[in-house]
Design a protein around this motif. Structure first.
Motif, PDB file in Angstrom:
ATOM      1  N   ASN A  16      13.431   1.668   1.312  1.00 38.76           N
ATOM      2  CA  ASN A  16      13.538   1.883   2.761  1.00 38.76           C
ATOM      3  C   ASN A  16      13.577   0.578   3.556  1.00 38.76           C
ATOM      4  O   ASN A  16      13.575   0.589   4.787  1.00 38.76           O
ATOM      5  CB  ASN A  16      12.402   2.771   3.273  1.00 38.76           C
ATOM      6  CG  ASN A  16      11.042   2.088   3.217  1.00 38.76           C
ATOM      7  OD1 ASN A  16      10.911   0.968   2.727  1.00 38.76           O
ATOM      8  ND2 ASN A  16      10.019   2.778   3.699  1.00 38.76           N
ATOM      9  N   GLY A  17      13.577  -0.570   2.862  1.00 41.53           N
ATOM     10  CA  GLY A  17      13.681  -1.850   3.542  1.00 41.53           C
ATOM     11  C   GLY A  17      12.363  -2.490   3.907  1.00 41.53           C
ATOM     12  O   GLY A  17      12.349  -3.571   4.515  1.00 41.53           O
ATOM     13  N   ASN A  18      11.244  -1.870   3.537  1.00 47.89           N
ATOM     14  CA  ASN A  18       9.933  -2.398   3.904  1.00 47.89           C
ATOM     15  C   ASN A  18       9.318  -3.304   2.831  1.00 47.89           C
ATOM     16  O   ASN A  18       8.134  -3.625   2.904  1.00 47.89           O
ATOM     17  CB  ASN A  18       8.962  -1.246   4.205  1.00 47.89           C
ATOM     18  CG  ASN A  18       9.248  -0.596   5.545  1.00 47.89           C
ATOM     19  OD1 ASN A  18       9.951  -1.152   6.385  1.00 47.89           O
ATOM     20  ND2 ASN A  18       8.728   0.610   5.745  1.00 47.89           N
ATOM     21  N   GLY A  19      10.108  -3.697   1.844  1.00 48.04           N
ATOM     22  CA  GLY A  19       9.593  -4.575   0.802  1.00 48.04           C
ATOM     23  C   GLY A  19       9.730  -6.032   1.169  1.00 48.04           C
ATOM     24  O   GLY A  19       9.986  -6.395   2.325  1.00 48.04           O
ATOM     25  N   TYR A  20       9.568  -6.886   0.183  1.00 43.11           N
ATOM     26  CA  TYR A  20       9.645  -8.325   0.408  1.00 43.11           C
ATOM     27  C   TYR A  20      10.260  -8.990  -0.824  1.00 43.11           C
ATOM     28  O   TYR A  20      10.339  -8.382  -1.881  1.00 43.11           O
ATOM     29  CB  TYR A  20       8.238  -8.894   0.693  1.00 43.11           C
ATOM     30  CG  TYR A  20       7.192  -8.654  -0.384  1.00 43.11           C
ATOM     31  CD1 TYR A  20       7.035  -9.529  -1.471  1.00 43.11           C
ATOM     32  CD2 TYR A  20       6.349  -7.538  -0.319  1.00 43.11           C
ATOM     33  CE1 TYR A  20       6.076  -9.305  -2.457  1.00 43.11           C
ATOM     34  CE2 TYR A  20       5.387  -7.314  -1.298  1.00 43.11           C
ATOM     35  CZ  TYR A  20       5.250  -8.194  -2.363  1.00 43.11           C
ATOM     36  OH  TYR A  20       4.310  -7.965  -3.332  1.00 43.11           O
ATOM     37  N   PRO A  21      10.806 -10.200  -0.691  1.00 41.33           N
ATOM     38  CA  PRO A  21      10.686 -11.138   0.429  1.00 41.33           C
ATOM     39  C   PRO A  21      11.786 -11.036   1.485  1.00 41.33           C
ATOM     40  O   PRO A  21      11.658 -11.596   2.566  1.00 41.33           O
ATOM     41  CB  PRO A  21      10.788 -12.506  -0.260  1.00 41.33           C
ATOM     42  CG  PRO A  21      11.726 -12.260  -1.402  1.00 41.33           C
ATOM     43  CD  PRO A  21      11.401 -10.866  -1.891  1.00 41.33           C
ATOM     44  N   ASP A  22      12.874 -10.326   1.205  1.00 41.50           N
ATOM     45  CA  ASP A  22      14.049 -10.371   2.076  1.00 41.50           C
ATOM     46  C   ASP A  22      14.298  -9.091   2.864  1.00 41.50           C
ATOM     47  O   ASP A  22      15.249  -9.029   3.643  1.00 41.50           O
ATOM     48  CB  ASP A  22      15.298 -10.709   1.240  1.00 41.50           C
ATOM     49  CG  ASP A  22      15.202 -12.077   0.595  1.00 41.50           C
ATOM     50  OD1 ASP A  22      14.762 -13.018   1.285  1.00 41.50           O
ATOM     51  OD2 ASP A  22      15.535 -12.200  -0.592  1.00 41.50           O
ATOM     52  N   GLY A  23      13.471  -8.056   2.674  1.00 44.96           N
ATOM     53  CA  GLY A  23      13.655  -6.816   3.413  1.00 44.96           C
ATOM     54  C   GLY A  23      14.972  -6.125   3.112  1.00 44.96           C
ATOM     55  O   GLY A  23      15.553  -5.470   3.991  1.00 44.96           O
ATOM     56  N   LEU A  24      15.446  -6.248   1.875  1.00 47.39           N
ATOM     57  CA  LEU A  24      16.681  -5.551   1.491  1.00 47.39           C
ATOM     58  C   LEU A  24      16.443  -4.048   1.503  1.00 47.39           C
ATOM     59  O   LEU A  24      15.324  -3.571   1.313  1.00 47.39           O
ATOM     60  CB  LEU A  24      17.132  -5.999   0.100  1.00 47.39           C
ATOM     61  CG  LEU A  24      17.415  -7.492  -0.095  1.00 47.39           C
ATOM     62  CD1 LEU A  24      17.913  -7.740  -1.513  1.00 47.39           C
ATOM     63  CD2 LEU A  24      18.406  -8.007   0.936  1.00 47.39           C
ATOM     64  N   GLU A  25      17.518  -3.289   1.707  1.00 43.68           N
ATOM     65  CA  GLU A  25      17.399  -1.838   1.845  1.00 43.68           C
ATOM     66  C   GLU A  25      18.443  -1.135   0.991  1.00 43.68           C
ATOM     67  O   GLU A  25      19.590  -1.576   0.895  1.00 43.68           O
ATOM     68  CB  GLU A  25      17.581  -1.442   3.313  1.00 43.68           C
ATOM     69  CG  GLU A  25      17.455   0.044   3.594  1.00 43.68           C
ATOM     70  CD  GLU A  25      17.591   0.361   5.070  1.00 43.68           C
ATOM     71  OE1 GLU A  25      17.565   1.560   5.429  1.00 43.68           O
ATOM     72  OE2 GLU A  25      17.736  -0.592   5.873  1.00 43.68           O
ATOM     73  N   GLY A  26      18.032  -0.010   0.376  1.00 43.67           N
ATOM     74  CA  GLY A  26      18.961   0.826  -0.355  1.00 43.67           C
ATOM     75  C   GLY A  26      19.735   0.049  -1.407  1.00 43.67           C
ATOM     76  O   GLY A  26      19.177  -0.732  -2.175  1.00 43.67           O
ATOM     77  N   GLU A  27      21.046   0.248  -1.413  1.00 44.28           N
ATOM     78  CA  GLU A  27      21.877  -0.370  -2.433  1.00 44.28           C
ATOM     79  C   GLU A  27      22.163  -1.844  -2.167  1.00 44.28           C
ATOM     80  O   GLU A  27      22.880  -2.477  -2.950  1.00 44.28           O
ATOM     81  CB  GLU A  27      23.181   0.419  -2.578  1.00 44.28           C
ATOM     82  CG  GLU A  27      22.932   1.808  -3.150  1.00 44.28           C
ATOM     83  CD  GLU A  27      24.214   2.547  -3.482  1.00 44.28           C
ATOM     84  OE1 GLU A  27      25.314   2.001  -3.233  1.00 44.28           O
ATOM     85  OE2 GLU A  27      24.120   3.681  -3.990  1.00 44.28           O
ATOM     86  N   GLN A  28      21.584  -2.403  -1.096  1.00 41.30           N
ATOM     87  CA  GLN A  28      21.591  -3.862  -0.971  1.00 41.30           C
ATOM     88  C   GLN A  28      20.781  -4.481  -2.105  1.00 41.30           C
ATOM     89  O   GLN A  28      21.027  -5.625  -2.502  1.00 41.30           O
ATOM     90  CB  GLN A  28      20.971  -4.287   0.369  1.00 41.30           C
ATOM     91  CG  GLN A  28      21.796  -3.964   1.597  1.00 41.30           C
ATOM     92  CD  GLN A  28      21.086  -4.384   2.874  1.00 41.30           C
ATOM     93  OE1 GLN A  28      19.859  -4.448   2.929  1.00 41.30           O
ATOM     94  NE2 GLN A  28      21.861  -4.664   3.916  1.00 41.30           N
ATOM     95  N   ILE A  29      19.815  -3.735  -2.615  1.00 44.76           N
ATOM     96  CA  ILE A  29      18.979  -4.190  -3.724  1.00 44.76           C
ATOM     97  C   ILE A  29      19.756  -3.937  -5.013  1.00 44.76           C
ATOM     98  O   ILE A  29      20.157  -2.807  -5.275  1.00 44.76           O
ATOM     99  CB  ILE A  29      17.649  -3.421  -3.769  1.00 44.76           C
ATOM    100  CG1 ILE A  29      16.966  -3.413  -2.413  1.00 44.76           C
ATOM    101  CG2 ILE A  29      16.733  -3.999  -4.852  1.00 44.76           C
ATOM    102  CD1 ILE A  29      15.843  -2.398  -2.302  1.00 44.76           C
TER     103      ILE A  29
END
Length: 218
Positions: free
Chosen positions: A134-147
């Motif tokens: 959902n984009g709430n991770g770290y270090p870059d705040g990537l979301e969904g298939e951006q990861i």
């Protein structure tokens, strides 16, 4: 230590997990050292690598991508060991300042992997293994298939392995408790597709047991 494959070479996952020679052996030794720092009594990094490869196979990842994922899984928390903070092994919840400090470890881990000569693909998996769907991770705040998929696989594998492993300050969760957590946080922390694939693999393991999917009691 250099573990980069030669040009055109694909390295099997088994070559990393079973080899005791030269570079692969060095990587396994480092993995064991990280396990000891974090208080694991069994080969935690190797277990995560094995779980991740079950998932990678389910998603038909290319051999080279599987190799990068295995390297990253084995030493994913090398940044924590490099930071060497006392609170990492403390038998208590972290305070806010400690949690914020700890969020630096994936980037430090990426830097350490670079120093070791790991391929850029493995370095980035280490950097992004705490990103949330959902984009709430770290270090870059990537979301969904951006990861990248490999990092999403490592997120699920690491969480399941950590929950079902005994630590000096707590008992292991059961496999069912860990699976329930993955389901509850699917679509929030975890990629729902990866969670679904993991649960399918766990269900299959009930008829064909896979030790890496079982809770660790010691």
């Amino acid at each position: 230590m250099k573990v980069r494959p030669k040009s055109g070479e694909t390295r099997s996952v088994e070559s990393i997990l079973t080899s005791s020679k030269e570079n692969n052996g060095d990587l396994l030794k480092l993995s064991a050292k990280i396990d000891g720092f974090e208080g694991y009594h069994s080969p935690h990094g190797q277990r995560i690598a094995a779980i991740a490869d079950v998932m990678a196979t389910a998603f038909n990842l290319a051999s080279r991508d599987r190799f990068f994922l295995q390297q990253a899984a084995l030493i994913h928390d090398v940044g924590e060991m490099s930071m060497n903070r006392e609170y990492i092994r403390a038998p208590r919840a972290l305070v806010e300042t400690e949690s914020l400090d700890l969020q630096r470890h994936p980037v430090i881990g990426e830097q350490e992997a670079s120093k070791l000569g790991l391929p850029r693909g493995a370095q980035l998996i280490i950097r992004w293994h705490h990103e949330w769907w959902n984009g709430n991770g770290y270090p870059d705040g990537l979301e969904g298939e951006q990861i990248p998929l490999a990092a999403r696989i490592l997120r699920v594998s690491d969480t399941y392995a950590a929950m079902t492993a005994a630590r000096p300050y707590r008992a292991a969760k059961t496999a069912e408790e860990a699976k329930k957590y993955l389901i509850e946080w699917s679509g929030i922390e975890f990629d729902p597709t990866v969670v679904k694939a993991f649960l399918a693999a766990a269900q299959k393991a009930q008829t064909k047991p896979q030790p890496v999917l079982q809770a660790q009691t010691v």
